[in-house]
Design an enzyme around this catalytic site. Structure first.
Site, PDB file in Angstrom:
ATOM      1  N   HIS A  88      -6.708  -0.275  -3.000  1.00  0.00           N
ATOM      2  CA  HIS A  88      -6.028  -1.593  -3.208  1.00  0.00           C
ATOM      3  C   HIS A  88      -6.935  -2.634  -3.898  1.00  0.00           C
ATOM      4  O   HIS A  88      -8.091  -2.257  -3.985  1.00  0.00           O
ATOM      5  CB  HIS A  88      -5.706  -1.916  -1.925  1.00  0.00           C
TER       6      HIS A  88
ATOM      7  N   ASP B 146      -1.614  -2.883  -7.781  1.00  0.00           N
ATOM      8  CA  ASP B 146      -3.064  -2.905  -7.565  1.00  0.00           C
ATOM      9  C   ASP B 146      -3.157  -1.412  -7.455  1.00  0.00           C
ATOM     10  O   ASP B 146      -2.488  -0.484  -6.811  1.00  0.00           O
ATOM     11  CB  ASP B 146      -3.678  -3.562  -6.379  1.00  0.00           C
TER      12      ASP B 146
ATOM     13  N   GLU C  75      -9.746  -1.602   0.156  1.00  0.00           N
ATOM     14  CA  GLU C  75      -9.564  -2.661  -0.736  1.00  0.00           C
ATOM     15  C   GLU C  75     -10.919  -2.828  -1.367  1.00  0.00           C
ATOM     16  O   GLU C  75     -11.880  -2.951  -1.127  1.00  0.00           O
ATOM     17  CB  GLU C  75      -9.399  -3.918   0.147  1.00  0.00           C
TER      18      GLU C  75
ATOM     19  N   HIS D 120      -2.332   1.723  -4.738  1.00  0.00           N
ATOM     20  CA  HIS D 120      -1.105   0.959  -3.863  1.00  0.00           C
ATOM     21  C   HIS D 120       0.147   0.995  -4.960  1.00  0.00           C
ATOM     22  O   HIS D 120       1.253   1.331  -4.185  1.00  0.00           O
ATOM     23  CB  HIS D 120      -1.699  -0.524  -3.747  1.00  0.00           C
TER      24      HIS D 120
END
Length: 179
Positions: free
Chosen positions: A34, A165, A116, A155
């Site tokens: 992500h 993303d 992330e 993602h």
């Protein structure tokens, strides 16, 4: 850097409340990449950490009012300088992918690890982030037998109608070749 009890040893661990138990019949078999920045395209602050801990001060930026009721967290977060922070143990179901599907299986949170990257779809990621991401994913591959370099998705791959993303500037070839 080793994984012990589903947490990276000797790593900053900030326990997010935004997780629950994985279903008993789901084994960890996917990594989802992500990107996030708070406020959007602003880097080098602690707002993402605060967001994942449900401690974001909504008065600090108008955008925060839009996300104030969201309860999300990835397992890992890699800042632009390469700093790695863990929020949820890998054996727990972090709330990172939302409505998602991978190879015909719904709700990817049940069987994935979410990572992330501090960034945005239209910004390049740093060398430090690629280096840390490669190292972390290799350790995950070594520890979780159902994950290999072919079970890594963005993602945007698992939620294509909702998410974009990590974005077009994420260098998949560079990352996968480094594994």
């Amino acid at each position: 850097m080793d994984i012990e009890n589903h947490i990276f040893k000797d790593l900053k661990f900030l326990k997010s409340p935004n997780f629950n138990e994985r279903p008993d019949d789901k084994e960890i078999s996917l990594v989802i990449i992500h990107s996030i920045s708070l406020p959007p395209k602003c880097y080098g602050n602690n707002y993402v950490e605060d967001f994942f801990l449900n401690k974001l001060c909504i008065d600090d930026h108008s955008y925060f009012k839009e996300i104030q009721n969201l309860k999300v967290s990835s397992h890992l977060y890699i800042k632009r300088d390469g700093e790695l922070i863990q929020f949820v143990p890998f054996d727990k179901r972090a709330w990172h992918a939302g409505k998602s599907n991978y190879k015909g299986i719904d709700d990817c949170n049940n069987f994935s690890i979410g990572i992330e990257l501090e960034g945005s779809d239209d910004d390049c990621y740093s060398d430090e982030q690629y280096k840390m991401l490669t190292m972390v994913v290799q350790k995950i591959i070594d520890h979780y037998p159902l994950i290999d370099k072919h079970s890594i998705a963005g993602h945007s791959d698992v939620s294509p109608l909702r998410k974009t993303d990590p974005g077009k500037k994420f260098d998949w070839e560079r990352f996968l070749n480094a594994l």
